[in-house]
Design a protein around this motif. Structure first.
Motif, PDB file in Angstrom:
ATOM      1  N   ILE A  27       0.912  -1.317  -0.136  1.00 28.19           N
ATOM      2  CA  ILE A  27       0.054  -0.087  -0.052  1.00 28.19           C
ATOM      3  C   ILE A  27       0.897   1.175   0.021  1.00 28.19           C
ATOM      4  CG2 ILE A  27      -1.710   1.258   1.316  1.00 28.19           C
ATOM      5  CD1 ILE A  27      -2.547  -1.284   2.630  1.00 28.19           C
ATOM      6  N   PRO A  28       0.861   2.295  -0.949  1.00 26.43           N
ATOM      7  CA  PRO A  28       1.683   3.429  -0.932  1.00 26.43           C
ATOM      8  C   PRO A  28       1.420   4.171   0.145  1.00 26.43           C
ATOM      9  CG  PRO A  28       0.411   3.089  -3.209  1.00 26.43           C
ATOM     10  CD  PRO A  28      -0.215   2.241  -2.161  1.00 26.43           C
ATOM     11  N   VAL A  29       2.595   4.684   0.749  1.00 19.93           N
ATOM     12  CA  VAL A  29       2.530   5.598   1.962  1.00 19.93           C
ATOM     13  C   VAL A  29       3.140   6.774   1.560  1.00 19.93           C
ATOM     14  CG1 VAL A  29       3.244   5.880   4.437  1.00 19.93           C
ATOM     15  CG2 VAL A  29       2.715   3.653   3.504  1.00 19.93           C
ATOM     16  N   ALA A  30       2.444   7.862   2.029  1.00 21.68           N
ATOM     17  CA  ALA A  30       3.128   9.268   1.578  1.00 21.68           C
ATOM     18  C   ALA A  30       3.406   9.830   2.920  1.00 21.68           C
ATOM     19  CB  ALA A  30       2.022  10.260   0.625  1.00 21.68           C
ATOM     20  N   ILE A  31       4.405  11.027   2.878  1.00 21.49           N
ATOM     21  CA  ILE A  31       4.623  11.787   3.994  1.00 21.49           C
ATOM     22  C   ILE A  31       4.205  13.215   3.608  1.00 21.49           C
ATOM     23  CG2 ILE A  31       6.452  12.593   5.817  1.00 21.49           C
ATOM     24  CD1 ILE A  31       7.859  10.167   5.012  1.00 21.49           C
ATOM     25  N   GLY A  32       3.745  13.899   4.601  1.00 25.72           N
ATOM     26  CA  GLY A  32       3.535  15.297   4.293  1.00 25.72           C
ATOM     27  C   GLY A  32       3.317  16.147   5.715  1.00 25.72           C
ATOM     28  N   THR A  33       3.104  17.308   5.327  1.00 17.16           N
ATOM     29  CA  THR A  33       2.673  18.139   6.895  1.00 17.16           C
ATOM     30  C   THR A  33       1.367  18.887   6.465  1.00 17.16           C
ATOM     31  OG1 THR A  33       3.670  20.457   5.522  1.00 17.16           O
ATOM     32  CG2 THR A  33       5.229  18.937   6.980  1.00 17.16           C
ATOM     33  N   ASP A  34       0.659  18.968   7.540  1.00 16.33           N
ATOM     34  CA  ASP A  34      -0.737  19.354   7.545  1.00 16.33           C
ATOM     35  C   ASP A  34      -0.884  20.970   7.809  1.00 16.33           C
ATOM     36  OD1 ASP A  34      -0.374  19.333  10.138  1.00 16.33           O
ATOM     37  OD2 ASP A  34      -1.872  17.912  10.449  1.00 16.33           O
ATOM     38  N   GLY A  35      -0.007  21.667   7.800  1.00 13.09           N
ATOM     39  CA  GLY A  35      -0.146  23.086   8.115  1.00 13.09           C
ATOM     40  C   GLY A  35       0.278  23.564   9.518  1.00 13.09           C
ATOM     41  N   PRO A  36       0.226  24.987   9.602  1.00 10.96           N
ATOM     42  CA  PRO A  36       0.786  25.535  11.095  1.00 10.96           C
ATOM     43  C   PRO A  36      -0.094  25.436  12.045  1.00 10.96           C
ATOM     44  CG  PRO A  36       0.395  27.076   9.291  1.00 10.96           C
ATOM     45  CD  PRO A  36       0.226  25.980   8.496  1.00 10.96           C
ATOM     46  N   ALA A  37      -1.466  25.171  11.633  1.00  8.27           N
ATOM     47  CA  ALA A  37      -2.247  25.064  12.813  1.00  8.27           C
ATOM     48  C   ALA A  37      -2.001  23.767  13.885  1.00  8.27           C
ATOM     49  CB  ALA A  37      -3.795  24.656  12.204  1.00  8.27           C
ATOM     50  N   SER A  38      -1.436  22.619  13.461  1.00  2.67           N
ATOM     51  CA  SER A  38      -0.930  21.859  14.162  1.00  2.67           C
ATOM     52  C   SER A  38       0.481  21.206  13.894  1.00  2.67           C
ATOM     53  CB  SER A  38      -1.766  20.309  13.586  1.00  2.67           C
ATOM     54  OG  SER A  38      -1.719  20.206  12.545  1.00  2.67           O
ATOM     55  N   ASN A  39       1.278  21.832  13.313  1.00  2.13           N
ATOM     56  CA  ASN A  39       2.598  21.446  12.932  1.00  2.13           C
ATOM     57  C   ASN A  39       3.252  22.671  12.637  1.00  2.13           C
ATOM     58  OD1 ASN A  39       5.335  20.738  12.402  1.00  2.13           O
ATOM     59  ND2 ASN A  39       4.698  18.952  11.371  1.00  2.13           N
ATOM     60  N   ASN A  40       3.880  23.598  13.571  1.00  2.00           N
ATOM     61  CA  ASN A  40       4.559  24.887  12.901  1.00  2.00           C
ATOM     62  C   ASN A  40       5.841  24.572  12.012  1.00  2.00           C
ATOM     63  OD1 ASN A  40       2.463  26.182  14.254  1.00  2.00           O
ATOM     64  ND2 ASN A  40       3.661  26.892  15.777  1.00  2.00           N
ATOM     65  N   CYS A  41       6.332  23.406  12.125  1.00  2.00           N
ATOM     66  CA  CYS A  41       7.621  23.089  11.840  1.00  2.00           C
ATOM     67  C   CYS A  41       7.656  23.195   9.950  1.00  2.00           C
ATOM     68  CB  CYS A  41       8.123  21.822  12.157  1.00  2.00           C
ATOM     69  SG  CYS A  41      10.012  21.592  11.496  1.00  2.00           S
ATOM     70  N   LEU A  42       6.908  22.539   9.557  1.00  2.00           N
ATOM     71  CA  LEU A  42       6.426  22.549   8.151  1.00  2.00           C
ATOM     72  C   LEU A  42       7.871  21.902   7.347  1.00  2.00           C
ATOM     73  CD1 LEU A  42       4.273  25.375   7.402  1.00  2.00           C
ATOM     74  CD2 LEU A  42       3.449  23.158   7.746  1.00  2.00           C
ATOM     75  N   ASP A  43       8.577  21.260   8.100  1.00  2.00           N
ATOM     76  CA  ASP A  43      10.028  20.743   7.458  1.00  2.00           C
ATOM     77  C   ASP A  43       9.829  19.074   6.950  1.00  2.00           C
ATOM     78  OD1 ASP A  43      12.685  19.851   7.152  1.00  2.00           O
ATOM     79  OD2 ASP A  43      13.369  21.223   8.772  1.00  2.00           O
ATOM     80  N   MET A  44       9.892  18.880   5.898  1.00  2.00           N
ATOM     81  CA  MET A  44       9.627  17.490   5.499  1.00  2.00           C
ATOM     82  C   MET A  44      10.845  16.795   5.882  1.00  2.00           C
ATOM     83  SD  MET A  44       6.957  17.225   3.808  1.00  2.00           S
ATOM     84  CE  MET A  44       7.253  15.410   3.115  1.00  2.00           C
ATOM     85  N   PHE A  45      12.091  17.329   6.073  1.00  2.78           N
ATOM     86  CA  PHE A  45      13.188  16.438   6.593  1.00  2.78           C
ATOM     87  C   PHE A  45      12.970  16.010   7.893  1.00  2.78           C
ATOM     88  CE2 PHE A  45      15.011  19.399   3.356  1.00  2.78           C
ATOM     89  CZ  PHE A  45      15.696  18.381   2.730  1.00  2.78           C
ATOM     90  N   ARG A  46      12.332  16.780   8.794  1.00  2.17           N
ATOM     91  CA  ARG A  46      12.040  16.437  10.086  1.00  2.17           C
ATOM     92  C   ARG A  46      10.932  15.405   9.892  1.00  2.17           C
ATOM     93  NH1 ARG A  46       9.762  20.748  14.613  1.00  2.17           N
ATOM     94  NH2 ARG A  46       9.334  19.244  16.327  1.00  2.17           N
ATOM     95  N   GLU A  47       9.746  15.436   9.056  1.00  2.00           N
ATOM     96  CA  GLU A  47       8.880  14.420   9.051  1.00  2.00           C
ATOM     97  C   GLU A  47       9.470  12.983   8.535  1.00  2.00           C
ATOM     98  OE1 GLU A  47       5.858  15.213  10.212  1.00  2.00           O
ATOM     99  OE2 GLU A  47       6.612  17.331  10.520  1.00  2.00           O
TER     100      GLU A  47
END
Length: 188
Positions: A7-27
């Motif tokens: 099953i394909p899995v993707a990584i993303g950030t969902d915005g500053p309301a719940s994650n201020n970092c928005l850094d894909m490296f961190r994710e």
């Protein structure tokens, strides 16, 4: 488990309301670390697979068919990573491992989207970076001011019925709408 079932899995950030970092490296690092913790296996997900989750699989998850890989006829979206930073040295023998476990957003030297250079040598070339910072600071100041005005309202429980009218002096319990105008802030 998803990967085991193809099953394909993707990584993303969902915005500053719940994650201020928005850094894909961190994710990506979090995916690796949490997977390692869950499975007690430091190689539970190959780092190249994690990179694919953040790039190719992310594009597919959003239905973006023209920017999933670098190829003729597709959008040329790419970043160049500065590997001469303290956090990237010594380089791992495996570049994807070094990116997942050592890199962060500040290591991005150049960003190219649809073949157009947006950032080069860590400087924006198409937008005024200081203007963006100034507008962001102004917006957060206005939002804080608005929030302090909204906090003055006592929340009304809609289940209080006629008791709400007596206690709070309201007859109709409705939503408080907040409209932010670019010039002024108004509470309707």
């Amino acid at each position: 488990k998803y990967l085991d079932k193809k099953i394909p899995v993707a990584i993303g950030t969902d915005g500053p309301a719940s994650n201020n970092c928005l850094d894909m490296f961190r994710e990506m690092f979090l995916v690796a670390g949490l997977s390692n913790l869950l499975t007690q296996d430091a190689a539970s997900i190959p780092t190249m697979e994690i990179l694919n989750m953040a790039t190719v699989n992310g594009a597919h998850a959003m239905g973006l068919k023209d920017c999933d890989v670098l190829a003729v006829g597709k959008n040329a979206d790419i970043i160049l990573i500065d590997t001469d930073s303290a956090n990237m040295v010594p380089n791992s023998s495996n570049l994807s491992s070094n990116i997942i476990y050592s890199a962060n957003g500040s290591n991005v030297d150049t960003t190219i989207c649809d073949g157009k250079i947006l950032m080069e040598n860590k400087k924006l070339v198409v937008l005024d970076e200081q203007e963006i910072y100034d507008k962001a600071r102004k917006a957060i100041k206005e939002l804080k001011e608005l929030n302090s005005r909204v906090e003055k309202f006592t929340p009304v429980n809609p289940y209080l019925g006629s008791g709400a009218e007596k206690e709070y002096g309201v007859k109709n319990i409705g939503n408080v709408e907040v409209e932010i105008n670019s010039e002024t802030m108004e509470l309707n």
